[in-house]
Write a protein that holds these residues in place. Sequence first.
Motif, mmCIF file in Angstrom:
data_model
loop_
_atom_site.group_PDB
_atom_site.id
_atom_site.type_symbol
_atom_site.label_atom_id
_atom_site.label_comp_id
_atom_site.label_asym_id
_atom_site.label_seq_id
_atom_site.Cartn_x
_atom_site.Cartn_y
_atom_site.Cartn_z
ATOM 1 N N PRO A 19 -8.490 57.501 130.835
ATOM 2 C CA PRO A 19 -7.397 57.637 129.766
ATOM 3 C C PRO A 19 -7.459 58.517 128.681
ATOM 4 C CG PRO A 19 -8.863 55.449 130.010
ATOM 5 C CD PRO A 19 -9.374 56.248 130.976
ATOM 6 N N ASP A 20 -8.617 59.179 128.468
ATOM 7 C CA ASP A 20 -8.679 60.110 127.288
ATOM 8 C C ASP A 20 -8.616 61.581 127.994
ATOM 9 O OD1 ASP A 20 -8.799 57.894 125.312
ATOM 10 O OD2 ASP A 20 -10.840 57.636 125.588
ATOM 11 N N ASN A 21 -8.273 61.729 129.047
ATOM 12 C CA ASN A 21 -8.515 63.025 129.827
ATOM 13 C C ASN A 21 -7.357 63.872 129.225
ATOM 14 O OD1 ASN A 21 -7.874 65.367 131.472
ATOM 15 N ND2 ASN A 21 -9.329 64.427 133.094
ATOM 16 N N GLN A 22 -7.635 64.840 128.283
ATOM 17 C CA GLN A 22 -6.707 65.578 127.273
ATOM 18 C C GLN A 22 -5.943 66.758 128.161
ATOM 19 O OE1 GLN A 22 -6.602 65.259 123.740
ATOM 20 N NE2 GLN A 22 -7.387 63.350 124.722
ATOM 21 N N LYS A 23 -6.310 67.120 129.561
ATOM 22 C CA LYS A 23 -5.520 68.008 130.413
ATOM 23 C C LYS A 23 -4.625 67.158 130.902
ATOM 24 C CE LYS A 23 -9.347 71.329 131.480
ATOM 25 N NZ LYS A 23 -10.335 71.527 132.237
ATOM 26 N N ALA A 24 -4.891 66.072 131.325
ATOM 27 C CA ALA A 24 -3.941 65.073 131.953
ATOM 28 C C ALA A 24 -2.773 64.528 131.052
ATOM 29 C CB ALA A 24 -4.470 63.877 132.541
ATOM 30 N N ILE A 25 -3.142 64.308 129.801
ATOM 31 C CA ILE A 25 -2.064 64.047 128.883
ATOM 32 C C ILE A 25 -1.422 65.125 128.556
ATOM 33 C CG2 ILE A 25 -1.942 63.229 126.458
ATOM 34 C CD1 ILE A 25 -5.012 61.730 126.588
ATOM 35 N N VAL A 26 -1.829 66.222 128.368
ATOM 36 C CA VAL A 26 -0.877 67.373 128.181
ATOM 37 C C VAL A 26 0.068 67.505 129.435
ATOM 38 C CG1 VAL A 26 -0.919 69.995 128.037
ATOM 39 C CG2 VAL A 26 -2.350 68.773 126.470
ATOM 40 N N LEU A 27 -0.556 67.605 130.559
ATOM 41 C CA LEU A 27 0.152 67.630 131.681
ATOM 42 C C LEU A 27 1.329 66.483 131.933
ATOM 43 C CD1 LEU A 27 -2.071 68.933 134.703
ATOM 44 C CD2 LEU A 27 0.334 70.039 134.058
ATOM 45 N N TYR A 28 0.933 65.288 131.449
ATOM 46 C CA TYR A 28 1.839 64.200 131.431
ATOM 47 C C TYR A 28 3.063 64.534 130.522
ATOM 48 C CZ TYR A 28 3.505 59.289 130.604
ATOM 49 O OH TYR A 28 3.879 58.044 130.550
ATOM 50 N N ARG B 130 4.749 70.463 139.117
ATOM 51 C CA ARG B 130 5.496 71.036 138.142
ATOM 52 C C ARG B 130 6.109 72.350 138.287
ATOM 53 N NH1 ARG B 130 3.986 72.362 132.851
ATOM 54 N NH2 ARG B 130 5.974 72.144 132.312
ATOM 55 N N SER B 131 5.126 73.182 138.806
ATOM 56 C CA SER B 131 5.933 74.512 138.937
ATOM 57 C C SER B 131 6.791 74.449 140.245
ATOM 58 C CB SER B 131 4.674 75.619 139.351
ATOM 59 O OG SER B 131 4.171 75.326 140.683
ATOM 60 N N LEU B 132 6.947 73.467 140.973
ATOM 61 C CA LEU B 132 7.745 73.283 142.098
ATOM 62 C C LEU B 132 9.020 72.601 141.638
ATOM 63 C CD1 LEU B 132 5.603 72.357 144.988
ATOM 64 C CD2 LEU B 132 6.704 74.536 144.845
ATOM 65 N N ASN B 133 9.092 72.101 140.328
ATOM 66 C CA ASN B 133 10.004 71.507 139.758
ATOM 67 C C ASN B 133 10.250 70.150 140.226
ATOM 68 O OD1 ASN B 133 12.123 71.231 137.877
ATOM 69 N ND2 ASN B 133 13.801 72.107 139.108
ATOM 70 N N GLU B 134 9.089 69.614 140.433
ATOM 71 C CA GLU B 134 9.045 68.030 140.938
ATOM 72 C C GLU B 134 8.284 67.403 139.744
ATOM 73 O OE1 GLU B 134 8.507 67.093 144.912
ATOM 74 O OE2 GLU B 134 8.826 69.195 145.402
ATOM 75 N N PRO B 135 8.800 67.384 138.426
ATOM 76 C CA PRO B 135 8.119 66.589 137.563
ATOM 77 C C PRO B 135 7.716 65.084 137.810
ATOM 78 C CG PRO B 135 10.326 66.910 136.814
ATOM 79 C CD PRO B 135 10.367 67.641 138.194
ATOM 80 N N GLU B 136 8.510 64.335 138.469
ATOM 81 C CA GLU B 136 8.246 63.008 138.702
ATOM 82 C C GLU B 136 7.089 62.763 139.491
ATOM 83 O OE1 GLU B 136 11.134 64.757 139.484
ATOM 84 O OE2 GLU B 136 12.641 63.798 138.606
ATOM 85 N N ILE B 137 6.665 63.884 140.344
ATOM 86 C CA ILE B 137 5.687 63.593 141.134
ATOM 87 C C ILE B 137 4.174 63.895 140.237
ATOM 88 C CG2 ILE B 137 4.081 64.621 143.134
ATOM 89 C CD1 ILE B 137 6.926 64.794 144.626
ATOM 90 N N ALA B 138 4.478 65.251 139.382
ATOM 91 C CA ALA B 138 3.537 65.460 138.454
ATOM 92 C C ALA B 138 3.218 64.321 137.724
ATOM 93 C CB ALA B 138 3.777 66.676 137.730
ATOM 94 N N GLU B 139 4.313 63.660 137.242
ATOM 95 C CA GLU B 139 4.027 62.519 136.200
ATOM 96 C C GLU B 139 3.159 61.458 137.002
ATOM 97 O OE1 GLU B 139 6.750 58.930 134.351
ATOM 98 O OE2 GLU B 139 7.775 60.579 135.352
ATOM 99 N N SER B 140 3.280 61.202 138.137
ATOM 100 C CA SER B 140 2.492 60.077 138.756
ATOM 101 C C SER B 140 1.166 60.300 139.091
ATOM 102 C CB SER B 140 3.427 59.939 140.285
ATOM 103 O OG SER B 140 2.773 58.861 140.992
ATOM 104 N N ILE B 141 1.026 61.822 139.367
ATOM 105 C CA ILE B 141 -0.410 61.937 139.520
ATOM 106 C C ILE B 141 -1.346 62.029 138.201
ATOM 107 C CG2 ILE B 141 -1.921 64.156 139.952
ATOM 108 C CD1 ILE B 141 0.186 65.044 141.952
ATOM 109 N N CYS B 142 -0.636 62.091 137.081
ATOM 110 C CA CYS B 142 -1.312 62.242 135.562
ATOM 111 C C CYS B 142 -1.487 60.803 135.423
ATOM 112 C CB CYS B 142 -0.092 62.794 134.767
ATOM 113 S SG CYS B 142 -0.445 64.850 134.930
#
Length: 167
Positions: free
Chosen positions: A44-53, A24-36
């Motif tokens: 499925p209930d990981n709150q940190k991952a949901i927020v990052l997603y 996300r900080s590298l401005n590559e949200p598509e990769i961050a989305e995939s990781i999430c």
Amino acid sequence: MELILHNIHADSVELALEKARQYRSLNEPEIAESICLDILHIEPDNQKAIVLYILALSDQLHHAGKKTQVKSIEEAIEKLQSRYQQFYYTGLLHERRARFMLTQSMARVFAYDYFIEALQFYQKAEKIRPEHNDEATLRWNSCIRTIEKENLKPRPDSKDARLDMES
């Protein structure tokens, strides 16, 4: 070679979350989305991952030609366990949509409406905020400053405009 997704290991979730933040900080949200999505597949209930997603998807609202599905963001927000976070991230979604509208000459007139919706959710979040957490207030102030700076007004056909005329 079979083209199928591989599951990550449960013990690598924290590292994967850190990688998502980095992308996300590298401005590559598509990769961050995939990781999430990889994290949420096994937790499925990981709150940190949901927020990052949510953040990774909403980061893509500004990418030209990228049609991020607002519905996916709204569904993710519903999975947040904290009512505060639900209000805050709904406000953030509306704010980011407003800021995107500011970049589109034909859609600019709708920015005000999205900012007002964002403000309504930030106000709800502010009322139930965790102690020492002013992020909703900071976003509120940013929206107000942008409305003023951009000289945004309600559309003539909006209910806000009719209320102003009746006053």
